[in-house]
Design a protein around this motif. Structure first.
Motif, short mmCIF file in Angstrom:
data_model
loop_
_atom_site.label_atom_id
_atom_site.label_comp_id
_atom_site.label_asym_id
_atom_site.label_seq_id
_atom_site.Cartn_x
_atom_site.Cartn_y
_atom_site.Cartn_z
N UNK A 282 0.80 -1.22 0.00
CA UNK A 282 0.00 0.00 0.00
C UNK A 282 0.84 1.28 0.00
N UNK A 283 2.14 1.15 0.19
CA UNK A 283 2.97 2.35 0.38
C UNK A 283 2.89 3.31 -0.79
N UNK A 284 3.08 2.81 -2.00
CA UNK A 284 3.05 3.72 -3.15
C UNK A 284 1.65 4.27 -3.41
N UNK A 285 0.59 3.45 -3.41
CA UNK A 285 -0.75 4.03 -3.57
C UNK A 285 -1.06 5.10 -2.53
N UNK A 286 -0.69 4.87 -1.28
CA UNK A 286 -0.93 5.87 -0.24
C UNK A 286 -0.16 7.15 -0.55
N UNK A 324 -9.06 3.25 0.04
CA UNK A 324 -8.98 3.53 -1.40
C UNK A 324 -7.66 3.02 -1.97
N UNK A 325 -6.57 3.20 -1.21
CA UNK A 325 -5.27 2.73 -1.67
C UNK A 325 -5.28 1.22 -1.88
N UNK A 326 -5.91 0.49 -0.95
CA UNK A 326 -6.00 -0.95 -1.09
C UNK A 326 -6.81 -1.37 -2.31
N UNK A 327 -7.95 -0.71 -2.49
CA UNK A 327 -8.80 -1.03 -3.64
C UNK A 327 -8.08 -0.73 -4.94
N UNK A 328 -7.45 0.44 -4.99
CA UNK A 328 -6.75 0.84 -6.22
C UNK A 328 -5.57 -0.09 -6.50
N UNK A 329 -4.85 -0.48 -5.45
CA UNK A 329 -3.71 -1.37 -5.64
C UNK A 329 -4.15 -2.71 -6.22
N UNK A 330 -5.23 -3.27 -5.69
CA UNK A 330 -5.65 -4.61 -6.08
C UNK A 330 -6.37 -4.61 -7.43
N UNK A 331 -7.22 -3.62 -7.64
CA UNK A 331 -8.10 -3.68 -8.82
C UNK A 331 -7.68 -2.76 -9.97
N UNK A 332 -6.71 -1.87 -9.71
CA UNK A 332 -6.28 -0.98 -10.79
C UNK A 332 -4.79 -1.11 -11.05
#
Length: 361
Positions: A282-286, A324-332
């Motif tokens: 999650x570090x980069x998405x955050x 949001x970071x978790x969702x974006x990381x996994x699904x985008x």
């Protein structure tokens, strides 16, 4: 040099903790009047970690010709660009809301943002996503790594790191601390700032690869203690040592390398390992998502929207950013990077494996 890629779980946690500490520096008042801390040093830790991780993942492949400098840079663009581009519409809307610029000016700024060209004539190098200035310098350091640093001896690398540290120290003396490089007036020092920490990271990995130190016992406890040390250090009030940048350099030249070296010698298990891996994931998405979101909330308040601003509400926003970071990381992010790597890789199977193991790269 060792041909196998190591996976340092504790480094993932340090990256995640650093990203979290940066969040609290850019809350735009959402958490109330927070005193500024030295969390700007988290960026120097990012550069140090990047040197370690990229040397671990790519140095042998670059040295043997398994990947070209152009191929390496393409991998870096694939790693960093998808989420960065995703944040631009939010940043564009927020910036337009604050400044009320005409469409042609906004279009010019958007084109520069897409091409990753810094705006040295504005207050921020990257007005749509302020923290992305560090990505610009990290890409620059990666380019230098692929064509030059990878070919240098350990002694030469250390000399470059110390020389770059000296240049950066001059800028820090002028500014009062090491929080430089993101401002147009101190833009030139961004190059030396990334170079000294990034080069130190390469040196750390090479030394680890030469010595192959034994794994420390109690890896879970040591890893958690190192994370606690990082939180404590980056939480120190910035006013405490302002005007005395020797403190910042002590942290970057001694303390951070020591923390990373100890972290490289640990292995985590169970729930600690799982938590550390997720922090890294999650570090980069955050890091890339948080500033445009807080900036948008700040812009809406300036325009008269009655949005609450308190520590409780701010923490809700922080938690929402995590989600949001978790969702974006996994699904985008991860699916897009996987698809892009398969498109450009000569061996699609190896590309899939590379994406699944390259969360921190």
């Amino acid at each position: 040099m060792n041909t196998s890629r190591q996976f340092f779980t504790a480094l993932e946690a340090l990256r995640g903790i650093a990203a979290v500490m940066v969040i609290f520096r850019h809350t735009e008042g959402a958490l109330g009047p927070l005193p500024a801390s030295v969390s700007y040093l988290a960026v120097d830790l990012f550069f140090l970690l990047s040197g370690v991780v990229l040397a671990n993942s790519y140095e042998k492949r670059l040295a043997t010709g398994q990947i070209s400098p152009a191929g390496f840079l393409l991998q870096r663009v694939i790693r960093l660009y998808p989420l960065y581009l995703l944040t631009l519409p939010i940043g564009l809307f927020s910036y337009a809301l604050q400044n009320g610029l005409d469409c042609s000016t906004l279009a010019e700024l958007l084109l520069k943002a897409i091409l990753f060209i810094p705006s040295t004539n504005l207050e921020s190098l990257f007005p749509f996503n302020g923290p992305s200035w560090s990505l610009f310098f990290e890409l620059w350091a990666g380019a230098l790594f692929s064509v030059l640093l990878v070919r240098l001896s350990l002694r030469s690398l250390l000399t470059i790191a110390l020389g770059a540290a000296g240049i950066t120290f001059y800028g820090a003396l002028v500014e009062g601390n090491l929080d430089i490089g993101y401002q147009p007036t101190y833009f030139i020092f961004g190059f030396s700032r990334v170079l000294f920490s990034f080069s130190f990271g390469i040196c750390l990995y090479r030394q680890y690869d030469i010595q192959k130190p034994n794994t420390a016992n109690n890896g879970n406890i040591i890893g958690l203690l190192l994370c606690g040390c990082l939180i404590f250090i980056t939480g120190i009030s910035a006013s405490t040592f302002f005007g005395f940048p020797y403190f910042d350099f002590l942290i970057c030249l001694v303390v951070f390398p020591a923390i990373v070296w100890l972290a490289m010698r640990t292995r985590q298990t169970g729930m600690v390992e799982l938590a550390f891996c997720w922090l890294g994931r999650l570090s980069y998405p955050i890091y890339i998502l948080h500033a445009p979101i807080f900036s948008l909330l700040h812009s809406l308040r300036q325009k008269g929207f009655d949005l609450p601003a308190s520590p409780a509400v701010g923490m809700v926003v922080v938690i929402a950013i995590f989600i949001v970071a978790g969702i974006v990381a996994i699904y985008v992010d991860e699916p897009v990077r996987k698809k892009l790597k398969m498109m450009v890789a000569p061996n699609p199977a190896s590309a899939v494996s590379a994406v699944s193991n390259a969360g921190a790269n």
